[in-house]
Enzyme design. Structure first.
Site: not given
Length: 398
Positions: A86, A88, A150-151
Site C-alpha cells: 500500500h 499510503d 489501506e490505513e
C-alpha cells in the site's frame, strides 16, 4: 504505457541495496498520508516500472485524487506471482520526530522516515528488482499491486479486487510486504471499523424526560459492545493461534454534547472489532444491530419519532485464514529456510487476495513495532534480506 527494453546490465553501476536506498528516499519524499492524494507517487512508480519494461496501468478512484497501480512483467498468461503493497502512510502530527519525517535519513544501518517500514521499504525493493525480473526468461508473470488507503479500511485494495475480477486477472500467489521482520505470516484477524451516530432531541437539562439524550443512548450502545466483547472470549476456537485467541472489540472515540445543562441532541462512537472467524463476524454484527433497532431505537422514538441510529461502515476487511495447502508459504519457506509460519493480530490486505482464490502470505522487511511511531525506521539488513527473497522468487519462476 509503451514498453522499453531493460538495461543490458542492471547491476553494473549500483548494487540492488543501493538502488533500493535511492528509490526508498524518493518514495518517502512523497507524503502520501491517507488524507492526501497519492497520484504523484503513483506516477513516479509507474514510470520506474515502465522503464523496466513492465505493462503498467494506473487506476484512479471516483474522486480522481487517489489511484491504484497494477503492473506485470513476463508472459501474458494466467496465474503468476503478485507482490502487493500500500502506498499510503499514517499522519505524523503530534509525534516527536528527530528530523523531517518526509526526508529519509540513515544512521547506523537504519533508514528513518514515515513509511520506511510500513511499507515503502518493501515497495522500494520490488521496484529495484523490476529491471532484473525483466532480464529473466520468466515462465510465469510477476505482478505488482500498489494500492491507496489501506490505513483507512483497505479501500484501494477492495477496488483493485473488483478491477482485476472484471479483467479476468487472477494471480496464483500473493506476497504482501507488510513489516514482519521477514518472517512468514500465514494468518491474521479481520478488521471491521464503524461509526455509529445517534440523533436525539435537545432540551434543557432540568427536564431530561422531555428530550432524548443521544449521549446516554451512545453509552448504552457502548455497554452492549463491551458485553459482546466478553462473549467473544467464550467463542474462541479451540485451536486458535491468535494472541488473544478470541475476537476483540475496541472503542476508539466517543463524542457528543457541549454544555452541562443541555440535553445532548447528537452523539457518535467510533469502534472496531477483529474477528478470528466468519461466524464471529456474523454474530457480532447481528447482535449489536438487533440491540440498536429493537431496544434503543423504540425507546428513543417513544419520546421523539424522528430519532435515529445510523451506522456507517468505514471498512470490513476479511482476515487471512491459515490454510493447510499454501503455495506462497511453501515457496518462501524453501527460499528463506524458515521451518514454519506464524499468525499476527494486525490486519492487512492479504485476506482480500485470499478471497480472490490466491494463496497468500504476509512477509516483508522491518518490524511492526516501528510502524506508526515517531522515527519509524527499517534496517538496511532487512531490505537486503527482502531483496534476496525477491531475487529467489524471480529465479523460481524461470
Amino acid at each position: 504505457m509503451p514498453l522499453r527494453p531493460p538495461p543490458e546490465d542492471v547491476r553494473e553501476t549500483m548494487s540492488d541495496l543501493e538502488t533500493t536506498r535511492e528509490i526508498l528516499g524518493s518514495l518517502i519524499s512523497h507524503p502520501t498520508v491517507s488524507s492526501e492524494s497519492n497520484l504523484d507517487l503513483m506516477w513516479v512508480m509507474a514510470d520506474r516500472l515502465d522503464r523496466a519494461g513492465a505493462r503498467v496501468e494506473v487506476m484512479k478512484d471516483a474522486s480522481g485524487a487517489k489511484a491504484n497501480l497494477f503492473a506485470t512483467i513476463g508472459p501474458d498468461e494466467p496465474g503468476g506471482l503478485m507482490l502487493s503493497g500500500h502506498s499510503d502512510v499514517v499522519p505524523v502530527e503530534d509525534q516527536p520526530w528527530s528530523a523531517d519525517p518526509f526526508a529519509m535519513w540513515e544512521d547506523e544501518g537504519r533508514l528513518f522516515g514515515r513509511g520506511t517500514c510500513d511499507m515503502k521499504g518493501f515497495i522500494a525493493a520490488t521496484l529495484a528488482m523490476a529491471p532484473i525480473y525483466a532480464t529473466l526468461p520468466l515462465k510465469r508473470p510477476i505482478h505488482f499491486a500498489f494500492t491507496h488507503d489501506e490505513e483507512t479500511g483497505c479501500i484501494g485494495a477492495q477496488s483493485l479486487v473488483r478491477d482485476l475480477q472484471e479483467r479476468g486477472i487472477k494471480p496464483s500467489i500473493a506476497i504482501i510486504g507488510e513489516p514482519t521482520s521477514m518472517k512468514i505470516i500465514e494468518g491474521h484477524k479481520g478488521c471491521c471499523e464503524y461509526t455509529t451516530s445517534f440523533q436525539g432531541l435537545e432540551g434543557h437539562g432540568s427536564a431530561p424526560d422531555r428530550g432524548v439524550n443521544a449521549a446516554e443512548y451512545t453509552v448504552r450502545y457502548v455497554t452492549r459492545l463491551m458485553e459482546l466483547r466478553e462473549e467473544m472470549k467464550s467463542r474462541a476456537p479451540a485451536n486458535s493461534r491468535f494472541d488473544p485467541p478470541w475476537t476483540t472489540m475496541n472503542v476508539g472515540r466517543l463524542s457528543g454534547g457541549f454544555a452541562h445543562n443541555v440535553i445532548v441532541g447528537k452523539a457518535e462512537v467510533e469502534w472496531e472489532f477483529r474477528p478470528v472467524q466468519e461466524s464471529d463476524f456474523t454474530y457480532f454484527k447481528t447482535q449489536i444491530a438487533a440491540y440498536a433497532n429493537d431496544t434503543l431505537l423504540p425507546a428513543m422514538r417513544a419520546v421523539h419519532p424522528d430519532a435515529k441510529i445510523t451506522t456507517e461502515t468505514k471498512g470490513e476487511v476479511a482476515g487471512l485464514e491459515p490454510m493447510k495447502d499454501n503455495e506462497a508459504r511453501d515457496l518462501v519457506a524453501r527460499l528463506t529456510g524458515q521451518n514454519g509460519a506464524d499468525v499476527v493480530a494486525f490486519g492487512t490486505e492479504a485476506g482480500l487476495w485470499q478471497a480472490m482464490g490466491m494463496s497468500a502470505i504476509v512477509c516483508g522487511p522491518g518490524s511492526i513495532e516501528q510502524a506508526h511511531k515517531a522515527d519509524e525506521f527499517v534496517e538496511a539488513s532487512q531490505l537486503q534480506a527482502c531483496l534476496d527473497m525477491l531475487y529467489g522468487l524471480g529465479q523460481k519462476l524461470t
